[in-house]
Design a protein around this motif. Structure first.
Motif, PDB file in Angstrom:
ATOM      1  N   ALA A  83      46.827  24.219  29.541  1.00 36.42           N
ATOM      2  CA  ALA A  83      46.826  25.282  30.550  1.00 36.42           C
ATOM      3  C   ALA A  83      47.910  26.309  30.222  1.00 36.42           C
ATOM      4  N   ARG A  84      49.105  25.828  29.900  1.00 31.46           N
ATOM      5  CA  ARG A  84      50.211  26.743  29.611  1.00 31.46           C
ATOM      6  C   ARG A  84      49.972  27.534  28.340  1.00 31.46           C
ATOM      7  N   LYS A  85      49.417  26.874  27.325  1.00 25.03           N
ATOM      8  CA  LYS A  85      49.119  27.568  26.060  1.00 25.03           C
ATOM      9  C   LYS A  85      48.111  28.684  26.323  1.00 25.03           C
ATOM     10  N   THR A  86      47.082  28.389  27.094  1.00 21.32           N
ATOM     11  CA  THR A  86      46.076  29.395  27.431  1.00 21.32           C
ATOM     12  C   THR A  86      46.710  30.532  28.229  1.00 21.32           C
ATOM     13  N   PHE A  87      47.548  30.184  29.199  1.00 17.76           N
ATOM     14  CA  PHE A  87      48.249  31.178  30.022  1.00 17.76           C
ATOM     15  C   PHE A  87      49.117  32.082  29.148  1.00 17.76           C
ATOM     16  N   ASP A  88      49.902  31.468  28.264  1.00 17.18           N
ATOM     17  CA  ASP A  88      50.804  32.245  27.409  1.00 17.18           C
ATOM     18  C   ASP A  88      50.063  33.162  26.441  1.00 17.18           C
ATOM     19  N   GLU A  89      48.853  32.767  26.048  1.00 14.32           N
ATOM     20  CA  GLU A  89      48.082  33.562  25.092  1.00 14.32           C
ATOM     21  C   GLU A  89      47.254  34.659  25.747  1.00 14.32           C
ATOM     22  N   MET A  90      47.218  34.672  27.076  1.00 15.62           N
ATOM     23  CA  MET A  90      46.447  35.718  27.764  1.00 15.62           C
ATOM     24  C   MET A  90      47.124  37.073  27.554  1.00 15.62           C
ATOM     25  N   PRO A  91      46.378  38.066  27.057  1.00 12.20           N
ATOM     26  CA  PRO A  91      46.993  39.381  26.833  1.00 12.20           C
ATOM     27  C   PRO A  91      47.361  40.090  28.128  1.00 12.20           C
ATOM     28  N   GLU A  92      46.651  39.767  29.177  1.00 17.60           N
ATOM     29  CA  GLU A  92      46.912  40.373  30.487  1.00 17.60           C
ATOM     30  C   GLU A  92      46.742  39.289  31.540  1.00 17.60           C
ATOM     31  N   ARG A  93      47.686  39.249  32.491  1.00 18.72           N
ATOM     32  CA  ARG A  93      47.625  38.245  33.560  1.00 18.72           C
ATOM     33  C   ARG A  93      47.751  38.947  34.905  1.00 18.72           C
ATOM     34  N   ASN A  94      47.152  38.334  35.917  1.00 20.82           N
ATOM     35  CA  ASN A  94      47.269  38.871  37.273  1.00 20.82           C
ATOM     36  C   ASN A  94      47.786  37.775  38.196  1.00 20.82           C
ATOM     37  N   VAL A  95      47.811  38.045  39.474  1.00 20.39           N
ATOM     38  CA  VAL A  95      48.353  37.086  40.432  1.00 20.39           C
ATOM     39  C   VAL A  95      47.564  35.777  40.412  1.00 20.39           C
ATOM     40  N   VAL A  96      46.275  35.851  40.129  1.00 16.03           N
ATOM     41  CA  VAL A  96      45.457  34.637  40.058  1.00 16.03           C
ATOM     42  C   VAL A  96      45.905  33.761  38.890  1.00 16.03           C
ATOM     43  N   SER A  97      46.106  34.364  37.742  1.00 19.75           N
ATOM     44  CA  SER A  97      46.562  33.619  36.561  1.00 19.75           C
ATOM     45  C   SER A  97      47.889  32.927  36.837  1.00 19.75           C
ATOM     46  N   TRP A  98      48.829  33.699  37.361  1.00 14.87           N
ATOM     47  CA  TRP A  98      50.163  33.169  37.645  1.00 14.87           C
ATOM     48  C   TRP A  98      50.087  32.049  38.687  1.00 14.87           C
ATOM     49  N   SER A  99      49.350  32.299  39.746  1.00 14.01           N
ATOM     50  CA  SER A  99      49.272  31.312  40.834  1.00 14.01           C
ATOM     51  C   SER A  99      48.636  30.013  40.368  1.00 14.01           C
ATOM     52  N   ARG A 100      47.594  30.122  39.563  1.00 14.58           N
ATOM     53  CA  ARG A 100      46.937  28.909  39.061  1.00 14.58           C
ATOM     54  C   ARG A 100      47.857  28.110  38.154  1.00 14.58           C
ATOM     55  N   MET A 101      48.654  28.803  37.359  1.00 15.43           N
ATOM     56  CA  MET A 101      49.581  28.093  36.475  1.00 15.43           C
ATOM     57  C   MET A 101      50.697  27.437  37.288  1.00 15.43           C
ATOM     58  N   ILE A 102      51.230  28.149  38.259  1.00 17.77           N
ATOM     59  CA  ILE A 102      52.283  27.592  39.122  1.00 17.77           C
ATOM     60  C   ILE A 102      51.743  26.386  39.887  1.00 17.77           C
ATOM     61  N   TYR A 103      50.544  26.522  40.435  1.00 18.62           N
ATOM     62  CA  TYR A 103      49.936  25.421  41.180  1.00 18.62           C
ATOM     63  C   TYR A 103      49.684  24.218  40.265  1.00 18.62           C
ATOM     64  N   GLY A 104      49.292  24.486  39.041  1.00 18.53           N
ATOM     65  CA  GLY A 104      49.091  23.400  38.074  1.00 18.53           C
ATOM     66  C   GLY A 104      50.351  22.591  37.871  1.00 18.53           C
ATOM     67  N   TYR A 105      51.478  23.285  37.750  1.00 22.37           N
ATOM     68  CA  TYR A 105      52.750  22.571  37.603  1.00 22.37           C
ATOM     69  C   TYR A 105      53.083  21.747  38.841  1.00 22.37           C
TER      70      TYR A 105
END
Length: 158
Positions: A83-105
């Motif tokens: 999940a984190r690798k995919t998140f870090d490789e995203m060229p553009e992120r929004n609140v959904v991306s950030w929130s999903r990663m935070i919630y995953g942790y």
């Protein structure tokens, strides 16, 4: 496919995704989130990885919505590193991306990393939403960080 995914028919979603590929119909940015959601519901990270690989092959890995859904799928399947690798490789992120990663942790009990990512989101001036706050406040409830929880609650009221 979206209708199947939204109506909690994940097996049909995956079946139709496979049929699309068999019929050489190219999925688009709306199809990948439905397919990854179905993988998440079925706890089939192996199929989700194949969907992700196909998204990379077809150039949709850079799509914010497809990427966010893959982050969510990996996190909910317990593959927080992917999940984190995919998140870090995203060229553009929004609140959904950030929130999903935070919630995953928070789901994985990695409270410190959830806080670190939340702080980074604030530093990057992300306009966080209720779900982002929910995820972080949940961490405060899981630990002895009552004072920090009160501060975050204050941010919610702003």
């Amino acid at each position: 496919m979206s209708a199947f995914a939204q109506n909690e028919l994940p097996s049909l979603t995956i079946d139709y995704f496979r049929r699309m590929l068999d019929d050489e119909v190219r999925p688009d940015e709306h199809i990948f989130p439905s397919a990854t959601k179905a993988c998440e519901v079925l706890s089939r990270c192996d199929i989700g990885q194949s969907v992700h690989s196909f998204a990379v092959k077809t150039g949709y890995d850079g799509d914010m919505f497809a990427g966010s859904s893959m982050v969510d799928m990996y996190a909910k399947c317990g593959e927080i590193g992917d999940a984190r690798k995919t998140f870090d490789e995203m060229p553009e992120r929004n609140v959904v991306s950030w929130s999903r990663m935070i919630y995953g942790y928070t789901q994985m009990g990695e409270d410190e990393e959830a806080f670190r990512l939340f702080k980074q989101a604030l530093v990057e001036d992300l306009d966080v939403n209720d779900f982002t706050f929910y995820s972080v406040v949940r961490v405060c409830g899981n630990s002895t960080l009552l004072e920090l929880g009160k501060q975050i609650h204050g941010l919610c009221l702003k």
